[in-house]
Structures are given as C-alpha cells and as structure tokens.
Design an enzyme around this catalytic site. Structure first.
Site, mmCIF file in Angstrom:
data_model
loop_
_atom_site.group_PDB
_atom_site.id
_atom_site.type_symbol
_atom_site.label_atom_id
_atom_site.label_comp_id
_atom_site.label_asym_id
_atom_site.label_seq_id
_atom_site.Cartn_x
_atom_site.Cartn_y
_atom_site.Cartn_z
ATOM 1 N N TYR A 7 72.667 57.846 59.257
ATOM 2 C CA TYR A 7 71.888 57.620 60.471
ATOM 3 C C TYR A 7 70.382 57.695 60.223
ATOM 4 O O TYR A 7 69.598 57.406 61.107
ATOM 5 C CB TYR A 7 72.276 58.685 61.509
ATOM 6 C CG TYR A 7 72.162 60.076 60.927
ATOM 7 C CD1 TYR A 7 70.938 60.733 60.927
ATOM 8 C CD2 TYR A 7 73.249 60.680 60.320
ATOM 9 C CE1 TYR A 7 70.812 61.986 60.340
ATOM 10 C CE2 TYR A 7 73.127 61.935 59.738
ATOM 11 C CZ TYR A 7 71.913 62.580 59.748
ATOM 12 O OH TYR A 7 71.795 63.800 59.161
ATOM 13 N N GLY A 8 69.984 58.105 59.032
ATOM 14 C CA GLY A 8 68.568 58.301 58.721
ATOM 15 C C GLY A 8 68.143 57.481 57.533
ATOM 16 O O GLY A 8 68.353 56.264 57.492
ATOM 17 N N LEU A 10 69.351 57.148 54.624
ATOM 18 C CA LEU A 10 70.429 56.474 53.890
ATOM 19 C C LEU A 10 70.928 55.209 54.580
ATOM 20 O O LEU A 10 71.741 54.482 54.011
ATOM 21 C CB LEU A 10 71.593 57.443 53.648
ATOM 22 C CG LEU A 10 71.283 58.614 52.735
ATOM 23 C CD1 LEU A 10 72.481 59.553 52.647
ATOM 24 C CD2 LEU A 10 70.855 58.149 51.354
ATOM 25 N N GLU A 74 70.693 65.177 49.946
ATOM 26 C CA GLU A 74 70.574 65.751 51.288
ATOM 27 C C GLU A 74 70.347 67.258 51.276
ATOM 28 O O GLU A 74 69.867 67.808 52.240
ATOM 29 C CB GLU A 74 71.808 65.419 52.135
ATOM 30 C CG GLU A 74 71.911 63.948 52.458
ATOM 31 C CD GLU A 74 70.752 63.407 53.294
ATOM 32 O OE1 GLU A 74 69.925 64.179 53.821
ATOM 33 O OE2 GLU A 74 70.667 62.184 53.425
#
Length: 136
Positions: A7-8, A10, A74
C-alpha cells in the site's frame, strides 16, 4: 509463497525493481477495516486498523528469498499479518506498530525517483546470499 498486500512504497514498480531486480505480477486490491496512514516525519506510510478501506496492490509470485528481502526492508517498525482482502483473497501485509497521523498517506505526493537510490543502497548492503540474482 503467500501473496503480499502492499500500500506504500512497495506499490511502485521502480521500488520493487530496485529491491528485487524484477517486478513481480501486481494486481489491484483493497482491505476493509484498515487505512493507509501518514506517519510523523516519514515519507512512507503505515497500515493501521481503522474504519474505511486501504487501497493497494497484491504482489504475486514472490520467491521465499524475495519475501525475506522485503521483510528486512520493512524492518521492526512493522509486524507481518495476514489480512482479508475485499475480493475474498488473503495476503500478508506490513502493519505499522506505532502511532500514526490522522491523515491519509498520498501516493501521488511520494517522490519515487528520490527513493529508488535508497532502495538500491539497501539492496547493495544485503549479505551476498540474500541479494537477488541478476537475470541474464
């Protein structure tokens, strides 16, 4: 290997290419009961439980070594959880462990070109046995 809901950072093919040396198959996805939150002082977001819907993509066909690279990228500020997606699939997701801002993160405002060198440097620092092999 399980699919990964992103959602970010990546969600950008350029970032995946810099980290993995390839862009796996991506498909649109969303998750109810979550939101993509802006984080204090950070350019990237966090997935937090909240009313609403988090929009993103599912990364399909990751090899185990690639998933390990993404887990390292992450870091410990995220936990890895399985989340149900609105289309009935389930996927792993990186869930933010700390306080988030009330604002939504705006992917259109993210400077992908500036972040790619960060990812290239991260990849270069990986132990040789964890770095993805170049095609060719």
């Amino acid at each position: 290997m399980p699919d990964l809901f992103v959602y970010g950072t990546l969600r950008f093919p350029e970032i995946l290419e810099a980290l993995l040396g390839r862009v796996p198959r991506l498909s649109p996805a969303s998750a109810d009961g979550w939101r993509v939150a802006a984080l204090p002082g950070l350019a990237y977001p966090g997935l937090v439980r909240a009313e609403g819907r988090a929009e993103g993509l599912v990364v399909e066909g990751l090899a185990e070594a690639e998933l390990e690279i993404l887990h390292a990228y992450e870091d410990d500020d995220y936990t890895v959880e399985t989340v149900p997606l609105t289309d009935g699939r389930r996927a792993l997701a990186y869930v933010w462990r700390h306080a988030a801002l009330p604002d939504a993160w705006d992917p259109a405002a993210f400077d992908v070109a500036a972040w790619v060198p960060v990812c290239v440097a991260f990849r270069a620092e990986l132990p040789r046995d964890r770095a993805p092999r170049e095609a060719g």
